[in-house]
Motif scaffolding. Sequence first.
Motif, mmCIF file in Angstrom:
data_model
loop_
_atom_site.group_PDB
_atom_site.id
_atom_site.type_symbol
_atom_site.label_atom_id
_atom_site.label_comp_id
_atom_site.label_asym_id
_atom_site.label_seq_id
_atom_site.Cartn_x
_atom_site.Cartn_y
_atom_site.Cartn_z
ATOM 1 N N ILE A 4 57.190 49.967 10.490
ATOM 2 C CA ILE A 4 56.193 50.630 11.331
ATOM 3 C C ILE A 4 54.795 50.045 11.133
ATOM 4 O O ILE A 4 53.932 50.200 11.986
ATOM 5 C CB ILE A 4 56.221 52.165 11.103
ATOM 6 C CG1 ILE A 4 55.787 52.888 12.392
ATOM 7 C CG2 ILE A 4 55.342 52.574 9.927
ATOM 8 C CD1 ILE A 4 56.161 54.337 12.441
ATOM 9 N N LEU A 5 54.569 49.361 9.990
ATOM 10 C CA LEU A 5 53.235 48.784 9.760
ATOM 11 C C LEU A 5 53.218 47.269 9.937
ATOM 12 O O LEU A 5 52.198 46.629 9.689
ATOM 13 C CB LEU A 5 52.729 49.152 8.357
ATOM 14 C CG LEU A 5 51.806 50.357 8.309
ATOM 15 C CD1 LEU A 5 51.344 50.631 6.886
ATOM 16 C CD2 LEU A 5 50.575 50.159 9.205
ATOM 17 N N PHE B 109 51.075 57.181 11.560
ATOM 18 C CA PHE B 109 51.859 56.031 12.023
ATOM 19 C C PHE B 109 52.625 56.451 13.270
ATOM 20 O O PHE B 109 53.766 56.874 13.206
ATOM 21 C CB PHE B 109 52.781 55.538 10.897
ATOM 22 C CG PHE B 109 52.015 55.243 9.643
ATOM 23 C CD1 PHE B 109 51.104 54.189 9.613
ATOM 24 C CD2 PHE B 109 52.135 56.038 8.521
ATOM 25 C CE1 PHE B 109 50.359 53.930 8.473
ATOM 26 C CE2 PHE B 109 51.385 55.791 7.383
ATOM 27 C CZ PHE B 109 50.493 54.738 7.356
ATOM 28 N N GLY C 255 50.076 48.643 14.152
ATOM 29 C CA GLY C 255 51.457 48.532 13.696
ATOM 30 C C GLY C 255 52.439 48.549 14.848
ATOM 31 O O GLY C 255 52.099 48.256 15.993
ATOM 32 N N ARG D 122 58.473 56.251 15.826
ATOM 33 C CA ARG D 122 58.733 56.764 14.479
ATOM 34 C C ARG D 122 60.223 56.673 14.126
ATOM 35 O O ARG D 122 60.570 56.410 12.980
ATOM 36 C CB ARG D 122 58.199 58.193 14.351
ATOM 37 C CG ARG D 122 56.659 58.203 14.341
ATOM 38 C CD ARG D 122 56.041 59.577 14.493
ATOM 39 N NE ARG D 122 56.221 60.452 13.352
ATOM 40 C CZ ARG D 122 55.511 60.430 12.237
ATOM 41 N NH1 ARG D 122 54.534 59.550 12.099
ATOM 42 N NH2 ARG D 122 55.743 61.284 11.257
#
Lengths: 475, 486
Positions: free
Chosen positions: A85-86, A314, A320, A336
Amino acid sequence: MELYELTLKQAQEFLAKNPNRKDELTKTLADRIKQVDSKLNTYINFDSKHAQKNGDVKGPLSGIPVSIKDNIVTRDWETTCASKILKGFVPPYDATVIRKLREAGAVIFGKCNMDEFAFGSSCETSCFGPTRNPWNLDFVPGGSSGGSAAAVAGRTAIAALGSDTGGSIRQPASFCGVVGLKPTYGRVSRYGLVAFGSSLDQIGPITRTVEDSAILLNVLAGHDEKDSTSANVPVPDYTSFLTKSVKGLKIGLPKEYFVKGLDPEVEKAVKQATSVLQDLGASVTEISLPHMKYAIAVYYVVAVAEASSNLGRFDGVEYGFRHESSNLRDMYFETRNQGFGAEAKRRILLGTFVLSAGYYDAYYLKGLKVRTLIKQDFDQAFQKVALVLGPTAPTPPFRIGEKMSDPLSMYLSDIYTISANLAGVPAMNVPCGFSAAGLPIGMQLTAKPFDEGTIFRAGSAYESATKWHEKVPKL
Amino acid sequence: MSDQYESVIGLEVHVQLKTESKIFCSCPAQFGAEPNQNTCPVCLGLPGSLPVLNERALELAMKVGLALGCRISDRIKFDRKNYFYPDLPKAYQISQYDMPVSSKGHLAIELKSDAGTLAEKRIGITRAHLEEDAGKLLHEGVRDGSWVDYNRAGIPLLEIVSEPDLRSPEEAFQYLVSLKAILQYLGVSDCNMEEGSLRCDANVSIRQKGAAPFGTKVEIKNMNSFRAVHKAIAYEIKRQSEALETGTRIVQETRLWNESKGETFTMRSKEEAHDYRYFPEPDLVPFSVSSDQIEALRKSLPELPQARFERFRKQYGISDYDAYVLVAEKALADYFEACTREGANPKLASNWIQSELLALINLKKHSIKNLPNLPPKHLAGLIRLIENGTISGKIAKDVIVEMYDTKKSAEEIVKEKGLIQVTDTKLLEEVADRVIQANPKVAAEVRSGKAQAIGFLVGQVMKETQGKANPKMINEILTKKITSQK
């Protein structure tokens, strides 16, 4: 001796004598990584082009490469927390510890592998694949700072930073046979550490010797006006404790530590280490930490609650990974769903649950109350003794894959380390032996808040009297 | 609304506090910058960033609490309010949940009766807590998505929650007027609803008159002026009364006000309401505020509207209503006092400000706060000329327009245009004679006792003198001449 084998202290001495050979240190590490890191996987990325020069800055770490767990932000250098996710997130700013390292002349050398968002005790949940234990590649290096600990043990780093929320510096240090310190909560700024459990997280050094740990903490420690939870407490010269004798030092062994579940080999090694300290003049008594048995339960309420909130950001909006979609809800869900790994999702769900209306009092609020009791246990212990000694982990390293399908047994791996985070006290892993299978065993030294000095004193005395830190894994 | 129902209204007002920098970082808190210009890792919620409280924001919040007679918390603690929305960069808002900085206060509002007198009513203040503002979504001109501007993210907000003590749209309106006045006197906010520095949500329910339990509450959002709050509440009361009368169930929900249609519509029901999962913000350590600090702040408070209202009545002898209108807008009261300092008669100053000056300002869309066209000294000069009889009130109405347009003083204009009032008795008597002769019928009516008919003759004299005659003198001369012709 190869340059990559130098300790931080030896590297300082080497550069003092050979000021023009600064680049050799980073080059030798880069070569070493090319040689062995396909086996270890300690780095997510490192400075193979020697771009991160900092040789002109005069300071205690001038020219010395330091490796960084990838949940500490580095300006203009991708920081991923080992999570999909990053991926692609390039921070526009340096964490305070990175700024301090640069100001001390250090070279920020590379970003180390870790459990995704520091969720794990084995370094297996990284989206970049697991890190392996340099002492035996079939075994885990511990986690979550497994990349940092394995790099220092495997000589792909001279020294590294880790972060510790429930044992993430100390347990991998134990599994890899290196020194790992979780400082007092508030001793080191968290500004720029991607938050997991904000009330528990601390950044600390992972090094080959206790001396290196003190040298690094001297640079890292101190109040930061950008972190309201950092303490305005004077920073002593930690290296000044290294040569102090332990004569008369009062050490407590919690009876709750030596119970069923503790591996006999670990128990033996820790008891032997206690004898060494006794022989050096320390006095050892049994103490009690009666609420210790609740530590894991409390931790998995408080830490996951904070994590579920900290990880809300996030969401694919600003940076990201983003799953493109024409509707917002779908973008959130799929970003997510695809961006987080299984353990991250498990903790977000747990944390969301314990904070939910109707459950808050039963879980989170109760957790905070028990946390206070655990802290009081330590307060009372430190009225009798200056140092608490015990195992860092209940077992030597376990096999890769062994506990991935059994989160509860994985969580138990932190049973001895978690209470220091809940109480905010400093604690260090010091290597104290090897199992019959040749895997490292570590002991944990815990002191009262802001008394890292006593840990350095005892750790250094023990290290001087033993040879564990001189053993090198064969790769 | 049918007489058998009573409305119950509570307001939640969000006020942006006027600090130099944002509440948790050092970015400028000013309105109107280029999108995302006033941002940094902290207010963008970048991973690893941490908040640090701007103590100035807390100070302003405590001042408001003190001005509203609140109890100020001696322990300052923040909490996280968790929810997902793209304008909220951290997916939580740092707010205060169970320990608001201020609680249990009150606000006095003035209600005008049909007879024109004012009656005070006290509205309870439940709490006022500090929090950070969110960013802003931009949809206009964006294809396939939206843009986010985080300039507003992290601007300090004070949420002021009233008790459900308000009983009509007018009371709600007056609550906002009084609250705005206090905030302006404290200098803590611009209170500009159009720019969003003051926002208001209303909770509205109705019940049988005298019935103790509250009816089902509906929250209304999206009003962007005090007028809109008034209209939206009135609409909602009407909608709910009609529902009760027709036996339709009122559902607990959030509704949005549509200004152009003049109605409210459903935004989300109670079932869709968020669970915000509040918990203490671990990045901000709770701390204590000493009673000395609070007392020092209390002493630093400026004169507040209520005190100024009392003072205006006593010191200037103006009516309750005039004092109330002047005081409600700080800049207006300041202007009035500046005029009196320049020697203006307070009653005349009050009248001229509230009628002619405000009309001019509204016409030109100017602000009383910044009025280079007509400084208080000039208005005081005009009033002096009226008082000493140099010009008539009628002429003065033209002069003030001229003053406003040319920025000249009244004296200059009167001199330039030869507008000085004719008070020469001989001249006025000659004109009066001519007018009586030319209008024998009207003169006869006056003589026969129809006193108001004299107005016409006065008008004729004014006409002949191009409005420069002193009306009082003309009146006296005409009366004397007509009655002496008996």
